[in-house]
Structure formats: structure tokens, C-alpha cells
Design a protein around this motif. Sequence first.
Motif, PDB file in Angstrom:
ATOM      1  N   ALA A 101      11.940  -6.501   9.116  1.00  0.00           N
ATOM      2  CA  ALA A 101      10.812  -7.418   8.962  1.00  0.00           C
ATOM      3  C   ALA A 101      11.298  -8.837   8.690  1.00  0.00           C
ATOM      4  N   ILE A 102      10.544  -9.823   9.194  1.00  0.00           N
ATOM      5  CA  ILE A 102      10.892 -11.222   8.961  1.00  0.00           C
ATOM      6  C   ILE A 102       9.950 -11.862   7.932  1.00  0.00           C
ATOM      7  N   GLY A 103       9.039 -11.071   7.381  1.00  0.00           N
ATOM      8  CA  GLY A 103       8.144 -11.526   6.329  1.00  0.00           C
ATOM      9  C   GLY A 103       7.463 -10.321   5.705  1.00  0.00           C
ATOM     10  N   LEU A 104       7.276 -10.318   4.364  1.00  0.00           N
ATOM     11  CA  LEU A 104       6.674  -9.182   3.687  1.00  0.00           C
ATOM     12  C   LEU A 104       5.679  -9.664   2.643  1.00  0.00           C
ATOM     13  N   TRP A 105       4.577  -8.911   2.504  1.00  0.00           N
ATOM     14  CA  TRP A 105       3.570  -9.156   1.475  1.00  0.00           C
ATOM     15  C   TRP A 105       3.267  -7.823   0.805  1.00  0.00           C
ATOM     16  N   HIS A 106       3.199  -7.807  -0.517  1.00  0.00           N
ATOM     17  CA  HIS A 106       3.014  -6.550  -1.242  1.00  0.00           C
ATOM     18  C   HIS A 106       1.918  -6.691  -2.292  1.00  0.00           C
ATOM     19  N   TYR A 107       1.178  -5.587  -2.509  1.00  0.00           N
ATOM     20  CA  TYR A 107       0.272  -5.493  -3.644  1.00  0.00           C
ATOM     21  C   TYR A 107       0.562  -4.191  -4.362  1.00  0.00           C
ATOM     22  N   GLY A 108       0.790  -4.262  -5.672  1.00  0.00           N
ATOM     23  CA  GLY A 108       1.092  -3.072  -6.458  1.00  0.00           C
ATOM     24  C   GLY A 108       0.019  -2.778  -7.481  1.00  0.00           C
ATOM     25  N   VAL A 109      -0.459  -1.537  -7.485  1.00  0.00           N
ATOM     26  CA  VAL A 109      -1.512  -1.116  -8.416  1.00  0.00           C
ATOM     27  C   VAL A 109      -0.941  -0.794  -9.793  1.00  0.00           C
ATOM     28  N   SER A 110       0.117   0.027  -9.846  1.00  0.00           N
ATOM     29  CA  SER A 110       0.643   0.450 -11.140  1.00  0.00           C
ATOM     30  C   SER A 110       2.162   0.420 -11.222  1.00  0.00           C
ATOM     31  N   GLY A 201      -9.441  -8.028 -16.162  1.00  0.00           N
ATOM     32  CA  GLY A 201     -10.629  -8.845 -16.383  1.00  0.00           C
ATOM     33  C   GLY A 201     -11.054  -9.671 -15.196  1.00  0.00           C
ATOM     34  N   THR A 202     -10.346  -9.524 -14.065  1.00  0.00           N
ATOM     35  CA  THR A 202     -10.722 -10.304 -12.881  1.00  0.00           C
ATOM     36  C   THR A 202     -11.822  -9.624 -12.073  1.00  0.00           C
ATOM     37  N   GLY A 203     -12.225  -8.429 -12.481  1.00  0.00           N
ATOM     38  CA  GLY A 203     -13.300  -7.732 -11.786  1.00  0.00           C
ATOM     39  C   GLY A 203     -12.785  -6.736 -10.772  1.00  0.00           C
ATOM     40  N   LEU A 204     -13.699  -5.966 -10.213  1.00  0.00           N
ATOM     41  CA  LEU A 204     -13.333  -4.953  -9.237  1.00  0.00           C
ATOM     42  C   LEU A 204     -13.027  -5.592  -7.885  1.00  0.00           C
ATOM     43  N   HIS A 205     -12.157  -4.944  -7.135  1.00  0.00           N
ATOM     44  CA  HIS A 205     -11.841  -5.396  -5.776  1.00  0.00           C
ATOM     45  C   HIS A 205     -11.453  -4.180  -4.953  1.00  0.00           C
ATOM     46  N   SER A 206     -11.307  -4.351  -3.652  1.00  0.00           N
ATOM     47  CA  SER A 206     -11.146  -3.201  -2.756  1.00  0.00           C
ATOM     48  C   SER A 206      -9.737  -2.626  -2.725  1.00  0.00           C
ATOM     49  N   LEU A 207      -8.801  -3.201  -3.489  1.00  0.00           N
ATOM     50  CA  LEU A 207      -7.460  -2.631  -3.569  1.00  0.00           C
ATOM     51  C   LEU A 207      -7.194  -1.997  -4.928  1.00  0.00           C
ATOM     52  N   ASP A 208      -8.258  -1.663  -5.660  1.00  0.00           N
ATOM     53  CA  ASP A 208      -8.119  -1.139  -7.013  1.00  0.00           C
ATOM     54  C   ASP A 208      -7.212   0.086  -7.088  1.00  0.00           C
ATOM     55  N   SER A 209      -7.187   0.898  -6.044  1.00  0.00           N
ATOM     56  CA  SER A 209      -6.427   2.147  -6.093  1.00  0.00           C
ATOM     57  C   SER A 209      -5.435   2.277  -4.944  1.00  0.00           C
ATOM     58  N   THR A 210      -5.081   1.172  -4.319  1.00  0.00           N
ATOM     59  CA  THR A 210      -4.247   1.232  -3.126  1.00  0.00           C
ATOM     60  C   THR A 210      -3.068   0.278  -3.212  1.00  0.00           C
ATOM     61  N   ASP A 211      -1.853   0.830  -3.147  1.00  0.00           N
ATOM     62  CA  ASP A 211      -0.673  -0.012  -2.965  1.00  0.00           C
ATOM     63  C   ASP A 211      -0.599  -0.418  -1.502  1.00  0.00           C
ATOM     64  N   MET A 212      -0.104  -1.619  -1.233  1.00  0.00           N
ATOM     65  CA  MET A 212      -0.111  -2.109   0.145  1.00  0.00           C
ATOM     66  C   MET A 212       1.100  -2.980   0.422  1.00  0.00           C
ATOM     67  N   MET A 213       1.631  -2.853   1.624  1.00  0.00           N
ATOM     68  CA  MET A 213       2.701  -3.727   2.083  1.00  0.00           C
ATOM     69  C   MET A 213       2.392  -4.163   3.504  1.00  0.00           C
ATOM     70  N   PHE A 214       2.523  -5.466   3.760  1.00  0.00           N
ATOM     71  CA  PHE A 214       2.425  -6.002   5.118  1.00  0.00           C
ATOM     72  C   PHE A 214       3.812  -6.407   5.573  1.00  0.00           C
ATOM     73  N   LEU A 215       4.115  -6.136   6.845  1.00  0.00           N
ATOM     74  CA  LEU A 215       5.401  -6.497   7.424  1.00  0.00           C
ATOM     75  C   LEU A 215       5.171  -7.354   8.656  1.00  0.00           C
ATOM     76  N   ARG A 216       5.726  -8.559   8.684  1.00  0.00           N
ATOM     77  CA  ARG A 216       5.715  -9.383   9.890  1.00  0.00           C
ATOM     78  C   ARG A 216       6.977  -9.055  10.676  1.00  0.00           C
ATOM     79  N   LEU A 217       6.819  -8.637  11.938  1.00  0.00           N
ATOM     80  CA  LEU A 217       7.929  -8.160  12.736  1.00  0.00           C
ATOM     81  C   LEU A 217       8.453  -9.240  13.675  1.00  0.00           C
ATOM     82  N   VAL A 218       9.632  -9.002  14.225  1.00  0.00           N
ATOM     83  CA  VAL A 218      10.274 -10.007  15.067  1.00  0.00           C
ATOM     84  C   VAL A 218       9.482 -10.292  16.341  1.00  0.00           C
TER      85      VAL A 218
END
Length: 278
Positions: A101-110, A201-218
Motif C-alpha cells: 500500500a502507498i497510503g493507509l487509514w485506520h480506525y480502532g475500536v478497542s 462523549g462524542t456520541g454514537l457513530h457508525s463505526l462504534d463496533s467496527t475496526d477498519m483499515m483503508f489501503l491506497r494501492l499503487v
Amino acid sequence: MPSRRVITGRSQEPRRRFAEELRLLRTEKGDSLRQLEVVLGWNASTFGKMEGGQSLGSPEIVEALDQHYGTTPMLLWELAVADPSQFKEQYRRYMLLEAEAIGLWHYGVSRPPGMLHTTGYAREALAAGGLKGEELEQQVEARIGRRKVLEGVDAPPFRMILSEAVLRNSLRDPQEWREQLECLSEAAERPKVTLHVLPFGTGLHSLDSTDMMFLRLVDGRTVAYTENDVRGELVEETSRVERLHRTYDAVRDLALNPAESRTFILRMLEEVPCEPST
């Protein structure tokens, strides 16, 4: 079947070793890149990029090369990522994409992203999943080896959003937990790493229970990998990836900025004992 050369230091410079091995195998067999195109069906430039270290190809190409050269199945995973036995089958496609990957974005729940786990964190997390003995140590080694993705001058940009729960769900050993927090704080200082904390305290959102990673490919595509407690899914369909990315951006807007986030982690470090209790 020809015997494979012994390769040591598996986690060091995997792309270079993979490219060198491919060039050597082709030279020994007397093939040209054009001949590979004719025999295997992929464009000669694809093989050229693999031998030049610009691409790891795909699992299908690597399997075809293994058959063509008579080498151990999934040569790529021995050289460019890891021994195939180290990663479970459902993760192998993702691991291939992550490695190039040439770029990565991550969200971690726990939990922090796997590529920033310390040895202590990786061992406790994997043991909690039921691993033990030799299998546990193999998986710890594989996870720690993923750090290479973020190291070196060619490391890709990496943005992560960590729920506050990641920073509150500490390890049993306070010193190992301190090491993990220090690892995150140090990572946040790297020029290509951006860290956000999403406080309680930021409120509910749609990633409350989901870890996520985005990969930008070559090739310009972006893929997503989502994971919860029971399953993981690699998402490659463009419309689905775009929807997930909009969700990610909305969560990022709720998070602390990088400077505030690093200060948050440093405050957490102040709460961890510096010395083992007696």
C-alpha cells in the motif's frame, strides 16, 4: 522441483529479497520478460515491476510463477510478507495488499493497529484469542514483523483514529502497557504518521463496533478491510469503499487534532506506574 536457497532474516528488506529471487529464478531458467508474458499471460511490464521492487504482484501471479519455476507454493509469502503458516488464510489477501500500500487509514475500536503493537501487547492479545505455545510465538513474530510497513524512507503515509477505549483497555502488566503507550506516542511524532484520539462523549457513530483499515494501492484503487469480533471482510467494490470512507471522515471530524491527541496519550502515560510494584 529445484531446492530453494536458504533465506535468513525473513523480516528484513522483504521487497528487495523478493525482487532479487524473482530475477535469479528467471535468469536461471533462461526466460525473458516477454517469454513470461507469452507463457503466463500477464503483461511483461508487470513482471518487470515485480523484479524492480515496485510491485508485489498478486496472489494469482505469484502462484503462477511458483508453478512455472517449480518453487515452494506461495513464494511471495516466504519472501515479501511472511511465512504462509504465520498468517491465517482469511488474512493473506489483505496482508499482500497492506505490504504494498502507498497510503493507509485506520480506525480502532478497542485495540491499536496491529502494525504498532509492541511484543507484550501482541502476545497478550493473541493469547486472549486462544493461541499458546509455538503457534502463539509464530503469530507474535508475524504481527511484529508488520512494523516494517511503516519504517524506512519509503514508508507510506498512515493516519489512525483510536477510540479512547483503546487507551483505557490496558494490559495486565503495567510496564508492558507503558511500552505500548510510548510506542503510540513515538509513532505520532513520525512525519508520515497522523494520530487522532476519539474521546468518550462524542456520541454514537457508525463505526462504534467496527475496526477498519483503508489501503491506497499503487494502481490508484482504495480498498477497505473491516473487522469485528466474529469476522473480517476485504471490501474492493468502489461504491462500498467510498461509503465507508465518508463514514471514516465523519468520525475523524469528531476526533481530537494530532497535537491534542498526543497530549492525551502523554496524560495517559502519567497515570501508569514507572516502576514495577513490590
